[in-house]
Design an enzyme around this catalytic site. Structure first.
Site, mmCIF file in Angstrom:
data_model
loop_
_atom_site.group_PDB
_atom_site.id
_atom_site.type_symbol
_atom_site.label_atom_id
_atom_site.label_comp_id
_atom_site.label_asym_id
_atom_site.label_seq_id
_atom_site.Cartn_x
_atom_site.Cartn_y
_atom_site.Cartn_z
ATOM 1 C CG HIS A 44 11.767 -15.136 -20.780
ATOM 2 N ND1 HIS A 44 11.941 -13.852 -21.718
ATOM 3 C CD2 HIS A 44 12.882 -15.129 -20.704
ATOM 4 C CE1 HIS A 44 12.676 -13.212 -21.959
ATOM 5 N NE2 HIS A 44 13.778 -14.123 -21.067
ATOM 6 C CD GLU A 71 10.192 -15.437 -25.292
ATOM 7 O OE1 GLU A 71 9.542 -15.300 -25.910
ATOM 8 O OE2 GLU A 71 10.403 -15.141 -23.821
ATOM 9 C CG HIS A 192 7.034 -7.793 -24.140
ATOM 10 N ND1 HIS A 192 6.161 -6.384 -24.117
ATOM 11 C CD2 HIS A 192 7.958 -7.664 -24.343
ATOM 12 C CE1 HIS A 192 7.126 -7.150 -22.546
ATOM 13 N NE2 HIS A 192 7.909 -8.178 -22.788
HETATM 14 N N1 PXP Z 1 8.385 -11.946 -26.844
HETATM 15 C C1 PXP Z 1 9.663 -12.414 -25.300
HETATM 16 C C2 PXP Z 1 10.846 -11.856 -26.257
HETATM 17 C C3 PXP Z 1 9.123 -11.624 -23.951
HETATM 18 O O1 PXP Z 1 10.203 -11.673 -23.128
HETATM 19 C C4 PXP Z 1 7.971 -11.719 -23.682
HETATM 20 C C5 PXP Z 1 7.611 -11.566 -21.684
HETATM 21 O O2 PXP Z 1 7.997 -12.401 -21.718
HETATM 22 C C6 PXP Z 1 6.780 -11.971 -24.851
HETATM 23 C C7 PXP Z 1 7.320 -12.068 -26.001
HETATM 24 C C8 PXP Z 1 5.370 -12.347 -23.878
HETATM 25 O O3 PXP Z 1 4.850 -10.807 -23.909
HETATM 26 P P1 PXP Z 1 3.664 -10.732 -23.098
HETATM 27 O O4 PXP Z 1 3.769 -11.772 -21.746
HETATM 28 O O5 PXP Z 1 3.345 -8.915 -22.818
HETATM 29 O O6 PXP Z 1 2.286 -11.151 -23.972
#
Ligand code: PXP
Length: 241
Positions: A44, A71, A192
């Site tokens: 990301h 992302e 997330h």
């Molecule tokens: N999905 C998105 C859109 C995110 O921004 C993130 C964090 O960068 C994640 C998934 C992954 O989340 P986590 O780090 O809490 O597992």
């Protein structure tokens, strides 16, 4: 069908950047995640490049053997150019603000419909699968269908937050959202705050889940269990009936 595990390696870049050198080596860690069983790698990049740098994305593409998922917010032209140049298997569009600590809301797919239709078309024309980050809200799922996206990524922070209080209640909106997405023919990803504790219950209950992307909890767990064991533990949670 078991959902695929895509490991988000942002945190590895955060540790590397904290010392200015190349330890840990992001490319080696990504290849090791694949070797240890991950079925995808997620990054990301953010405009301030505080963890993943734009160059990391370019360097990762030729060495990855599994699904590469990038992302970010497509309102940044630099992000769009990077994705089009890199041609990952999937781009996940996230409506982040500048300097945001982490993603904290999904798209309003109704008010942003025209914008999303146009930008999704740009990526699909380049042969890149699209996913858009949305809350578990029926109106937003129906709106997502109108944008032409291939998939949605369900924003699971609320599920994780309420999991230990009442997991049935926490997962309920996601069951309903997934049912709607399945009816509409949208593929379902999720991410997330998913963790070893809450992952199995989510995967068991959310019909048609194709992929989860997990970073923070997985990398934190690997401090205790090691990266190889940790990836195996997450895969086991996804596969457990
Ligand atoms: N999905 C998105 C859109 C995110 O921004 C993130 C964090 O960068 C994640 C998934 C992954 O989340 P986590 O780090 O809490 O597992």
């Amino acid at each position: 069908m078991t959902a695929k595990l895509s490991v988000n390696i942002n945190k590895i870049a955060t540790i590397r950047n904290s010392r200015g050198g190349n330890t840990p080596n992001l490319l080696t860690v990504a290849m090791d995640c694949e070797r240890f069983g991950a079925q995808g790698i997620t990054v990301h990049p953010r405009p301030d490049e505080r963890h993943i740098r734009y160059k990391d994305v370019q360097d990762l593409k030729p060495i990855l053997k599994t699904e590469f998922n990038i992302e970010g917010n497509p309102r940044e032209q630099k992000f769009v150019d990077l994705v089009l140049q890199t041609k990952p298997a999937q781009v996940t569009l996230v409506p982040d603000g500048l300097g945001q600590l982490t993603s904290d809301h999904g798209w309003d797919t109704v008010s942003n419909k025209n914008y999303l239709v146009d930008i999704i078309c740009v990526f699909k024309k380049a042969g890149i699968r699209t996913s858009i980050f949305v809350d578990a809200d029926l109106k937003m799922i129906e709106g997502a269908k109108e944008t032409g996206t291939d998939r949605i990524e369900l924003y699971t922070e609320s599920y994780a937050k309420h999991f230990f209080e009442n997991k049935e209640k926490a997962v309920a909106p996601f069951i309903v959202a997934a049912k709607k997405a399945n009816e509409l023919g949208l593929g379902i990803n999720a991410g997330h705050d998913l963790s070893l504790q809450n992952l199995n219950y989510f995967a068991k209950n959310v019909e048609g889940l194709l992929e989860v992307s997990i970073g923070h909890a997985l990398i934190s767990d690997s401090l205790y269990f090691g990266l190889e064991n940790t990836i195996q533990l997450y895969l086991r949670e996804l596969a457990k009936k």
